[in-house]
Design a protein around this motif. Sequence first.
Motif, PDB file in Angstrom:
ATOM      1  N   GLY A 110       0.818  -1.212   0.000  1.00  0.00           N
ATOM      2  CA  GLY A 110       0.000   0.000   0.000  1.00  0.00           C
ATOM      3  C   GLY A 110       0.846   1.254   0.000  1.00  0.00           C
TER       4      GLY A 110
ATOM      5  N   TRP B 273       2.274   1.688  -3.340  1.00  0.00           N
ATOM      6  CA  TRP B 273       1.260   2.151  -4.288  1.00  0.00           C
ATOM      7  C   TRP B 273       1.168   3.673  -4.298  1.00  0.00           C
TER       8      TRP B 273
ATOM      9  N   TRP C 220      -7.064   2.486  -4.342  1.00  0.00           N
ATOM     10  CA  TRP C 220      -6.545   1.614  -3.294  1.00  0.00           C
ATOM     11  C   TRP C 220      -7.679   0.940  -2.524  1.00  0.00           C
ATOM     12  N   LEU C 221      -8.743   1.702  -2.222  1.00  0.00           N
ATOM     13  CA  LEU C 221      -9.869   1.140  -1.470  1.00  0.00           C
ATOM     14  C   LEU C 221     -10.715   0.194  -2.315  1.00  0.00           C
TER      15      LEU C 221
ATOM     16  N   ARG D 164      -7.058  -2.940  -2.581  1.00  0.00           N
ATOM     17  CA  ARG D 164      -7.168  -3.646  -1.295  1.00  0.00           C
ATOM     18  C   ARG D 164      -7.730  -5.053  -1.441  1.00  0.00           C
TER      19      ARG D 164
ATOM     20  N   LEU E 242      -4.930  -7.195  -2.682  1.00  0.00           N
ATOM     21  CA  LEU E 242      -3.948  -7.453  -1.636  1.00  0.00           C
ATOM     22  C   LEU E 242      -4.484  -8.469  -0.628  1.00  0.00           C
ATOM     23  N   ALA E 243      -5.768  -8.352  -0.308  1.00  0.00           N
ATOM     24  CA  ALA E 243      -6.375  -9.286   0.643  1.00  0.00           C
ATOM     25  C   ALA E 243      -6.359 -10.711   0.102  1.00  0.00           C
TER      26      ALA E 243
END
Length: 513
Positions: free
Chosen positions: A112, A115, A473-474, A478, A481-482
């Motif tokens: 993050g 990023w 990102w949200l 994300r 990444l999760a």
Amino acid sequence: MSGPGETSGPEERKRLAEDERTVDEFGYRQELSRSLSWFSLFSVSFSIMSIATGVFLNFTFGMTHLGPASIWIWPMVGVGQLLVALVISELGTRIPLAGAGYQWGARLIGPGYGWFIGALGILYAAVGVPGIVYLAVAPLTEYVLGIDGASPRMSLFIALLVLTVAYLVNIVSVQLAARINNVAVLAEILGTVVLALLLFFLWVAGTEESDHGIGYLTEHHLPPGHSYGYAIALASLVGVYTLAGFEAAADVAEEAVDAKRSVPRAILGSVVVSVVLGMLVLIGFTVAVPSDEVLAAGGLPAVFQYWLGEGLSRTFVGVVVFAMFALMVVSAAVIARLLFAMARDNVLPGSALLRRVNPTTKTPVPALLTGYVLNVAVLLFGHNSSNAFGTLVGATAVLPYLVYLLIVVAYGYRRRRLEAIDGAFDLGRFAGPVFGASLVYLVTVLLTLTLPDEFRSANHYVLGGLALAAVWWLVGLRPRLARGSAGAPVLGGPAPLSDGPLPDAPKSKENKA
């Protein structure tokens, strides 16, 4: 490609094999053409900083807000930039990967964090390149060609032409781009340093009338109603704007021969040379200003024409235009490597396409085309909204320093986990003091670039860009990444787990930086 500092035969093959092993240890394949010598890397960083571009764009601004004494801020900024360059040089030996700033943030702190560094880098390149080509290259080209009173359409045509050719050069091969850039280093020196020395000697000889002596270099004035601190902050833009971008050599590290050693040499060498030569240029140009009226009426080209005549002045400016074209070529390469590096970690929309490399030219063509589209879009916006464009370009001064700050903070946080490499650049016991001093310097610069009223509107664009980065990102990053399907592993930590490895995504082995 051949160039100063390159090796040949068995030694070169050994170094190339070592470079490729490094890329493999970080979980990638060597796809880009590894052919850049240390001089080519030096040329990349030197051209990105571009004394010619920075001085031509900002010289009058500094003279207006503080006067001739504004040039003495240049070496102060140079010392601060050298501190930052020391940190970046050490990181360049430990993590010599394309899209360097993004990689350093992701591997020192987390994906993050990386990023947001990468997003700021994309925003900087997307706005800065069309700003330079439209506000500097186009009008100077018109001057060289003798086009008086050119229409906005002509300026747009020239800007689009230069931008298109710069990207085409990169699509053909990195070797062609490097050759152009190597020649441009000499052109930059000829068009700035040699010109400045010539003007200085003409001023000493008194070939034309001038209304001042050498004491003119210390004269200063203040904008009405403002303090010296305020004037110095505004005048510092000449150095702050120009002496940024030296990390570009690290951005193309995967195309460098003996990257762990050549990248820091190129970065530090380009900063030192730019600071020294830039100071000579500022002194020569300043003493050559015959009067405030001449500078206000026609800028630096009018000053050159006063001493050299129209023909010779256009010739020197033409050399400067070529140096600026090389800046466009290098900038196109840098934004493409950043997009490519982020895409192979699957952190961008359309990553599957953006990470592709042409097997013949070994250039990231989709990333180059994407960078081109971004630059053209901003350029067209600037053509249709000139007032807003000026403000938008103003944001490009603060963006690289935000990136530097985030990188330096990540370095300070994780530096003890970075093992020294035999024969490579290492700060050793000076790492702590250099980190502290560079941190103080960067905070000071960022306050200088954000607090004055003149920069407030530009700050809104920066915040808007960060807001867009936060939205992706949200919403998009994300979840990836999760799932463990995106991002680079943090040094010393486990690689992200995934349902299946992505092409060119980081492998699960721990890095051996």
